[in-house]
Each structure stands twice: as C-alpha cells, then as structure tokens.
Design an enzyme around this catalytic site. Sequence first.
Site, PDB file in Angstrom:
ATOM      1  N   CYS A  45      18.028   2.901  26.014  1.00 49.52           N
ATOM      2  CA  CYS A  45      18.638   4.143  25.689  1.00 49.52           C
ATOM      3  C   CYS A  45      18.165   5.263  26.872  1.00 49.52           C
ATOM      4  O   CYS A  45      17.087   5.269  27.071  1.00 49.52           O
ATOM      5  CB  CYS A  45      18.228   4.562  24.407  1.00 49.52           C
ATOM      6  SG  CYS A  45      18.386   6.498  24.183  1.00 49.52           S
TER       7      CYS A  45
ATOM      8  N   ASP B 193      -7.643 -23.146   7.305  1.00 47.43           N
ATOM      9  CA  ASP B 193      -6.983 -21.962   6.954  1.00 47.43           C
ATOM     10  C   ASP B 193      -7.446 -21.279   5.688  1.00 47.43           C
ATOM     11  O   ASP B 193      -7.272 -21.508   4.524  1.00 47.43           O
ATOM     12  CB  ASP B 193      -5.518 -22.437   6.414  1.00 47.43           C
ATOM     13  CG  ASP B 193      -4.417 -21.292   6.454  1.00 47.43           C
ATOM     14  OD1 ASP B 193      -4.752 -20.286   7.054  1.00 47.43           O
ATOM     15  OD2 ASP B 193      -3.171 -21.454   6.247  1.00 47.43           O
TER      16      ASP B 193
ATOM     17  N   LYS C 206      -1.941 -24.541  17.347  1.00 51.37           N
ATOM     18  CA  LYS C 206      -1.372 -24.562  16.143  1.00 51.37           C
ATOM     19  C   LYS C 206      -0.328 -25.514  15.798  1.00 51.37           C
ATOM     20  O   LYS C 206       0.418 -26.027  16.936  1.00 51.37           O
ATOM     21  CB  LYS C 206      -0.660 -23.077  16.071  1.00 51.37           C
ATOM     22  CG  LYS C 206      -1.558 -21.834  16.352  1.00 51.37           C
ATOM     23  CD  LYS C 206      -2.611 -21.783  15.405  1.00 51.37           C
ATOM     24  CE  LYS C 206      -2.339 -21.019  14.190  1.00 51.37           C
ATOM     25  NZ  LYS C 206      -2.021 -19.699  14.069  1.00 51.37           N
TER      26      LYS C 206
ATOM     27  N   LYS D 217      -8.646 -26.441  12.400  1.00 49.14           N
ATOM     28  CA  LYS D 217      -8.690 -24.953  12.259  1.00 49.14           C
ATOM     29  C   LYS D 217      -8.424 -24.944  10.695  1.00 49.14           C
ATOM     30  O   LYS D 217      -7.071 -25.236  10.419  1.00 49.14           O
ATOM     31  CB  LYS D 217      -7.616 -24.372  13.071  1.00 49.14           C
ATOM     32  CG  LYS D 217      -7.617 -22.742  12.933  1.00 49.14           C
ATOM     33  CD  LYS D 217      -6.714 -21.975  13.996  1.00 49.14           C
ATOM     34  CE  LYS D 217      -6.906 -20.648  13.867  1.00 49.14           C
ATOM     35  NZ  LYS D 217      -6.595 -20.096  12.510  1.00 49.14           N
TER      36      LYS D 217
ATOM     37  N   GLU E 156     -11.461 -29.934  16.749  1.00 47.33           N
ATOM     38  CA  GLU E 156     -11.741 -29.692  15.176  1.00 47.33           C
ATOM     39  C   GLU E 156     -10.773 -29.206  14.647  1.00 47.33           C
ATOM     40  O   GLU E 156     -10.022 -28.362  15.235  1.00 47.33           O
ATOM     41  CB  GLU E 156     -13.284 -29.031  15.207  1.00 47.33           C
ATOM     42  CG  GLU E 156     -13.180 -27.552  15.186  1.00 47.33           C
ATOM     43  CD  GLU E 156     -14.541 -26.996  15.671  1.00 47.33           C
ATOM     44  OE1 GLU E 156     -15.024 -27.268  16.650  1.00 47.33           O
ATOM     45  OE2 GLU E 156     -14.802 -25.874  14.841  1.00 47.33           O
TER      46      GLU E 156
ATOM     47  N   CYS F 195      23.424   4.302  22.647  1.00 45.13           N
ATOM     48  CA  CYS F 195      22.212   4.207  21.702  1.00 45.13           C
ATOM     49  C   CYS F 195      22.869   4.211  20.216  1.00 45.13           C
ATOM     50  O   CYS F 195      23.416   5.549  19.949  1.00 45.13           O
ATOM     51  CB  CYS F 195      21.160   4.930  22.106  1.00 45.13           C
ATOM     52  SG  CYS F 195      19.925   5.413  20.932  1.00 45.13           S
TER      53      CYS F 195
ATOM     54  N   CYS G 166      21.342   8.043  19.156  1.00 44.29           N
ATOM     55  CA  CYS G 166      21.628   9.337  19.769  1.00 44.29           C
ATOM     56  C   CYS G 166      22.966   9.288  20.630  1.00 44.29           C
ATOM     57  O   CYS G 166      23.401  10.522  20.911  1.00 44.29           O
ATOM     58  CB  CYS G 166      20.529   9.751  20.519  1.00 44.29           C
ATOM     59  SG  CYS G 166      20.389   8.994  22.271  1.00 44.29           S
TER      60      CYS G 166
ATOM     61  N   ASP H 209       0.757  -1.183  -0.174  1.00 43.27           N
ATOM     62  CA  ASP H 209      -0.159   0.006   0.021  1.00 43.27           C
ATOM     63  C   ASP H 209       0.862   1.322  -0.043  1.00 43.27           C
ATOM     64  O   ASP H 209       0.616   2.191  -0.652  1.00 43.27           O
ATOM     65  CB  ASP H 209      -0.995   0.032   1.467  1.00 43.27           C
ATOM     66  CG  ASP H 209      -1.999  -0.935   1.131  1.00 43.27           C
ATOM     67  OD1 ASP H 209      -2.822  -0.934   2.157  1.00 43.27           O
ATOM     68  OD2 ASP H 209      -2.042  -1.795   0.204  1.00 43.27           O
TER      69      ASP H 209
ATOM     70  N   CYS I 267      16.624  11.646  22.329  1.00 39.08           N
ATOM     71  CA  CYS I 267      16.804  10.582  21.269  1.00 39.08           C
ATOM     72  C   CYS I 267      15.676  10.643  20.164  1.00 39.08           C
ATOM     73  O   CYS I 267      14.723  10.258  20.382  1.00 39.08           O
ATOM     74  CB  CYS I 267      16.702   9.096  21.989  1.00 39.08           C
ATOM     75  SG  CYS I 267      16.982   7.768  20.873  1.00 39.08           S
TER      76      CYS I 267
ATOM     77  N   TYR J 200     -18.967 -23.486  11.539  1.00 40.91           N
ATOM     78  CA  TYR J 200     -18.338 -24.045  12.857  1.00 40.91           C
ATOM     79  C   TYR J 200     -18.963 -23.317  14.160  1.00 40.91           C
ATOM     80  O   TYR J 200     -18.535 -23.525  15.202  1.00 40.91           O
ATOM     81  CB  TYR J 200     -16.805 -24.304  13.006  1.00 40.91           C
ATOM     82  CG  TYR J 200     -16.308 -22.853  12.626  1.00 40.91           C
ATOM     83  CD1 TYR J 200     -16.020 -21.846  13.113  1.00 40.91           C
ATOM     84  CD2 TYR J 200     -15.047 -23.042  11.098  1.00 40.91           C
ATOM     85  CE1 TYR J 200     -15.432 -20.587  12.798  1.00 40.91           C
ATOM     86  CE2 TYR J 200     -14.716 -21.880  10.886  1.00 40.91           C
ATOM     87  CZ  TYR J 200     -14.631 -20.802  11.616  1.00 40.91           C
ATOM     88  OH  TYR J 200     -14.176 -19.346  11.329  1.00 40.91           O
TER      89      TYR J 200
HETATM   90  S1  IVH Z   1     -14.130 -20.572  16.211  1.00 38.51           S
HETATM   91  C1  IVH Z   1     -15.924 -17.122  18.775  1.00 38.51           C
HETATM   92  N1  IVH Z   1     -13.352 -22.753  14.681  1.00 38.51           N
HETATM   93  O1  IVH Z   1      -9.608 -19.196  13.106  1.00 38.51           O
HETATM   94  C2  IVH Z   1     -15.213 -18.440  17.979  1.00 38.51           C
HETATM   95  N2  IVH Z   1     -12.433 -20.527  14.207  1.00 38.51           N
HETATM   96  O2  IVH Z   1      -7.742 -17.443  14.612  1.00 38.51           O
HETATM   97  C3  IVH Z   1     -14.554 -17.979  16.700  1.00 38.51           C
HETATM   98  N3  IVH Z   1     -11.074 -20.672  12.063  1.00 38.51           N
HETATM   99  O3  IVH Z   1     -11.399 -15.853  13.018  1.00 38.51           O
HETATM  100  C4  IVH Z   1     -13.694 -18.970  15.961  1.00 38.51           C
HETATM  101  N4  IVH Z   1     -11.249 -22.735  11.865  1.00 38.51           N
HETATM  102  O4  IVH Z   1     -11.820 -17.552  10.933  1.00 38.51           O
HETATM  103  C5  IVH Z   1     -13.193 -21.342  15.031  1.00 38.51           C
HETATM  104  N5  IVH Z   1     -12.918 -24.688  13.673  1.00 38.51           N
HETATM  105  C6  IVH Z   1     -12.952 -23.456  13.573  1.00 38.51           C
HETATM  106  C7  IVH Z   1     -12.008 -22.419  12.780  1.00 38.51           C
HETATM  107  C8  IVH Z   1     -11.869 -21.206  13.070  1.00 38.51           C
HETATM  108  C9  IVH Z   1     -10.813 -21.664  11.341  1.00 38.51           C
HETATM  109  C10 IVH Z   1     -10.568 -19.404  11.991  1.00 38.51           C
HETATM  110  C11 IVH Z   1     -11.824 -18.115  12.167  1.00 38.51           C
HETATM  111  C12 IVH Z   1     -11.239 -17.382  13.323  1.00 38.51           C
HETATM  112  C13 IVH Z   1      -9.679 -17.490  13.298  1.00 38.51           C
HETATM  113  C14 IVH Z   1      -9.079 -17.188  14.473  1.00 38.51           C
END
Ligand code: IVH
Length: 738
Positions: free
Chosen positions: A463, A146, A340, A144, A142, A445, A448, A59, A469, A252
């Site tokens: 510093c 992407d 994660k 997560k 469950e 520093c 400065c 940007d 500074c 979800y």
């Molecule tokens: S629950 C209030 N479940 O991860 C609960 N999020 O890092 C809200 N995401 O913004 C989220 N898989 O876009 C939930 N099984 C899952 C998910 C999930 C992906 C994402 C979602 C959230 C982000 C947070």
Amino acid sequence: MAEQAGAERSGKDRAHDASAIDVDRLTEPQAQAELDRLAAALDAADRAYHQDDAPVMPDAEYDALKRRNAAIEARFPALKRADSPSERVGAAPADGFAKVTHTVRMMSLSNAFDDAEIAEFDTRIRRYLGLDADAPLAYTAEPKIDGLSLSLRYEDGKLVQAATRGDGSVGENVTENARTIDDIPDRLTGAPAIIEVRGEVYMSRADFEALNARQAAAGQKTFANPRNAAAGSLRQLDATITKSRPLRFFAYSWGELSDPLADTQMGAIGRLETLGFQTNPLTERCDGPAQMLAQYRKIEAQRATLGYDIDGVVYKVDDLSYQERLGFRSTTPRWAIAHKFPAELAWTRLEAIDIQVGRTGALSPVARLTPVTVGGVVVSNATLHNEDYIAGRDANGQPIRDGKDIRVGDWVQVYRAGDVIPKLADVDLSKRPEDAVPYAFPTTCPECGSDAIREEGDAVHRCTGGLICPAQAVEKLKHFVSRAAFDIEGLGSKLVEEFYADGWIAEPADIFTLRDRYGSGLQQLKNREGWGEKSANNLFEAIEGKRKIPLQRLLFALGIRHLGEVAAATLARHFGTWEALTTAVDGAAAEPAFAATDAKARKAALPDSPHWAEITGIDGIGDTLAEALVTTMSQEAERASIDRLAAMLEIEAAAAPQTSDSPVAGKTVVFTGSLEKMTRAEAKARAEALGAKVSGSVSAKTDLVVAGPGAGSKAKKAEELGIEMIDEDGWLALIGQA
Ligand code: IVH
C-alpha cells in the site's frame, strides 16, 4: 469493550440476553443477573486454568469479562457481590508460581524439515569450525520428545530447585511438583557439587487416555493431547494433584555444572544415566549426515509404537569442546538442530480470501477456511503469502503445486509444520466448482484505497498510503508497544486498536501525551467501560516508565522495514547515541550513493559518500537496510512523526558492552587475511561476545586490525592510518585464549 463481551452472544436469544446489552443501558435487575453470570463464568475460567491447566477461554476474552464485571460494579456499586471476581486475588495466571532466573539460559532449537537442511547444518558447522569436508565430525541423534522442558538443580547431591523454561531466562519454580515425579531422583551420588539436569517432562499415551477417562468420569475437563496433560499436571499449584498424575522425565541436557560431565554429548548422557536419570534408548552416535538420516528414519518408523509422542529427531554435535566453540545464537545453539517429522494434513474448503495490511504496507492474503482439525488443532485460517503463490508460481516464476492456482470455493489441503501458521499444501482440481474464477489480486489497498504497488523483484504488493493508511498506522502502533519494542504493560494490541479507532492516538508520540490530554481528573479514561482510577493510573505509570528507553529498543520500535532486533542492536552499538545515528542518516540522505539507482553507481559514489559508507560498512548492515532506514528517516511526514516521538523521550545511549573489563570492549576491530585457528564467523562472534565492534572496513574509527596471511588493502590502509595491527596469535593472547 461491550463488543468483546458480546463474543458471548449466541444467536436467537441475543435480544433477551443481558450479556448483549451495553453496560450503560442495563436495568438494575439485568445488572444483577449479569454480575451473577460473570462471577460464575470467571470462576469456571479460573478453575479451568489453575487446577486443570485447560483454559476454557482465550486470555483476551477473560480480560473482557473482567472489565465488563468491573464496569457494571462501578455503575451499580450496591449490587457488588460479596465474592466479586474483582476482589479475587491470584487470579492472574502467571502469578501462581514464584519466578526463577536461570543461571544458564534454557535454549530452544532451530528446526529443519528435510534432508537437504541436515546436510546444510553439517556444512555450516564445518565452515564455522574450519573443518574440511572429510574431517571426522560426529553427532548424536535422539527423539525430540513432545512434552515440556524442565531444569533440575542439585547442590551437593540434593534436588534444590526445579524450574520450567518460561521465556528461557525466567521460568516458574515447580520444585514441589517435580519431587512427585518418579523419574526425578531426590538425591544423586557421585554428582558434581552443582549440577543442573535438563530434560523433558512428558506423559505416555496410555496414561493420558486413562487420565482423560478419569477426568471425564469425574465430570472434569479432559486434555487435548498428552503434551497439554503433562503441562497441566506439572503446573499445579497443589502438588498433591501433580502426584496423582503419571508424569515421566527424560534427561538430555544440562545447565550450570561445577565440573564437566564428560568430553562428549554421548558420554554426558551416559553419565546422566549412571546418576539415575532416564535417558532415551534411541539416542545414537552418528558419523555424519548419512547416518543421522538413517537414525531419523529408524526413529520415524518406531514413532507409532513408542507409547509417547515425539515430533522429530534432535541432532547435536558430539564433541563438547566443539559445542563450546560453536556457542549460541540469540535463542538457539549453533551445535544442535531439530529435524521435524512431516506435518499433518487435512482437506477443507476455501471460503474466502481476505487481505490484511501490515505495518510496512505489505498486503498479505489470508485463506478463510471451513474449520477443520489438523493434528489436534482447529484451523480456520491459513497464509496464502502473495499473488504468485495463489497463482501457483514461486518467486522465480517456476510452478508450485504443479502450477495449480488457488480459487475461492476450492478444496484445499491444509498443514501445520511445527507451531507455525497453517499453510496450504495442495488443491483438488476435481472438486473445483464450475463457476470458480482465478483470484484477481487487488491493486488498491482495501483499508485506505491507495494504490497497492508491486515493485519489480518484489513478491509483495504494498500500500502506498503510508501514514494515511489506517491499517499501517495501527500495525505500526501495535509493533511500537510490543514486547521487544516499548513493551508498555497494559497497552496491548486490543487497547491500541480502540484508542486508534476513538482518535486518542494516531502515532507513537501520542501515547506519551495521553495523560495530558485525557488524564486530568482521569475522567475521560475512567468513563471508558471497564476502567477505574487504578487501572487508568497504572496505564499512565507504565507509559511514564518507558519515557527512558534504550536506543536499540527505540530503533526497533520505529518499525522500519528490514530493521529487526538484531540490526537495531548492531546500529545502537555502532552509533551509541540517537544524535550520532541521526547525524549519519541525515548526512547519508544528501549523498550521491543514496541517490544512486543501481549497485554499480552506488559503489562508484562510495568515496564521495562518507556517511553512507559508514552505515553500510557496519558488519551486518547491508544496502537494503541502509536504504530503508535513510528513506524512512528522510520522508518529511515520517520524520516529523519520529522527531515528535524522540522529543518525548530520554534515549539511553547504547549500553556499554557487558564485558567492560575485557581488553577489547568498546574497540572497533577489523579481521583481514586468512585466520588459521578459527574461522571468520567464530572470530567475529567471540570478539562481539567480548564487547568489541567488528567492522568490515578500515577507517579512522578502527582501533585494531587483526591481519592474517594474505592481508592486502585493508592492512595497507591500517598502516597508512597508523592503526595498531596484530596477527592471529597476538589476538588470541590479547583475549586470553592463546
Ligand atoms: S536439547 C540447548 N533435546 O525441544 C539444547 N531438546 O524446540 C536444548 N526437546 O526447549 C534442547 N526433546 O523442550 C533437546 N532430545 C531433546 C529434546 C528437546 C525435546 C524440547 C526442549 C526444547 C525444545 C526446542
């Protein structure tokens, strides 16, 4: 600005290339060529952004090109093209879609990276809910996904709105695009009259590869990964393009509901499935951390063969009445966490170690790396934290990386965990150059020249230059105009740097005198490259608009060490006005507790230090923050600068609590003794949500004491002071939760 546009310059043809020439030195033919080049570059950038969702330039660079274009047009009005980029509307990226305010905020998730953090998550929740270690407490686990989150609103069974998350409060209206996705039903039968279904839009890996192949064959921009492809495809102004892209959706979660879906998370997911949504087949109910971790390993083992990208496992408390009690922190639910997967790694060479000076004077070492791709992103910098980290020690002097230090010239292993700044995981000693020397952390520093001191117990060199500074001054100014602080539109980091370098602003108060000093006839500002009357006026108006500022924003904007947004809000709520706050702080500066050199002496001096006692008695304000606050405000030069600023402003008293109809709004409440129906943390969160201030100690300012069994000195003091006292049931009745 010429410098920024100069980012375009490429090596040897620099001398002949008009793009390298300052606007005021361009000849007419050069100007014509430059306007043509800029029009083409901006057009390509617009198309890449709006149609392909694959920005070809940052940007800042885009803005620099626009400003250069405007500056040349201002100097050579006759050369302005009929299709000039400065006349193009709708180019501002965020303007493409209408805004949608979410009725229920779209939250993000806090992250965990190892097994121990999952056990802590469980412990934290039990403590909050007051559950014993052996009481049953189930979770769901469950994948997560992407992708990007989407909220689908159905009224009377009809899809009426689809919105992206945006900043959580306000997203973009992408309804027409969402209607083109097969996994998103247009109609629901048997659903609550109002239901917002939330989930993730994503693209399978196979569809992503095929899309990229088609894009490449058509000579169009390809996407870096399936997530970008999904985001780019959903955020299309032309929904027919979205339709041609193979997007999918997993449900979800949910937002507003006119009727509950179920009693449990698992039940609600089942209900969403019945309504016709895809839910993730790897969702499983777990009886506690051991089962959660087993499910994590199971999902991790299948990761490569799922056919779509996932970056971790999400755990959620199963019982929805527990979810309700647990509630939310500012941006994340207390009842969920994302575990994660380990970060991706890559080896590269450490070319140099640079030192950056932050707004509180902290010296941060930064690794300059030979660029390397880590998990799809090119990395050329990584944080090195501090002196000990480089030397191979942690804060307690224990070895990290088996005690291996980091030297310029070393082969280092880089990783990215989540979206955070890249870090170094390891050093390959077998590849260390013979002439590599241990890194000597600077003691002055680099900005400065003042001494950089590392105090005992502190990991960081600071510093000592304070306001002299330049790095600290600029960082303070950048913080001051930042989003959570004064949020002055048009006055971003780049412009702050330029204004500072040119001597236009040296401290925050100077921002509010800019118009008086440079605005008369706007001549000086207009003389800056890329500025015209309109942009100058817009900036002055944005500044004027911020003369009236809420107390908590001002407090945060001051950039005092340890004083973050939450503490600023807490202080503002407690003191209400700037005058009340400065009176307390100035009072505390003269008291023995502030002068005390250790915690013991400080405690002993407490009875003779009413102001200090008041500040540190506020729930959430500790001695460290109080000390930073009082120290900063009592340093002569700093204080003079703050006073000059305050004199320019109309500081709004802290907002009346949102729930002004609640019987405890604005009241100062103290909880003491043990509570039986809720935990202390829960009681506090609930009271604050109802607009009460929760304090840790009883004083003449206390309005109400909630005393449970075993209440001792605080109850006694309340009695002496004649303060109203009730028990836990009385409290629940008062707030209507008996
Ligand atoms: S629950 C209030 N479940 O991860 C609960 N999020 O890092 C809200 N995401 O913004 C989220 N898989 O876009 C939930 N099984 C899952 C998910 C999930 C992906 C994402 C979602 C959230 C982000 C947070």
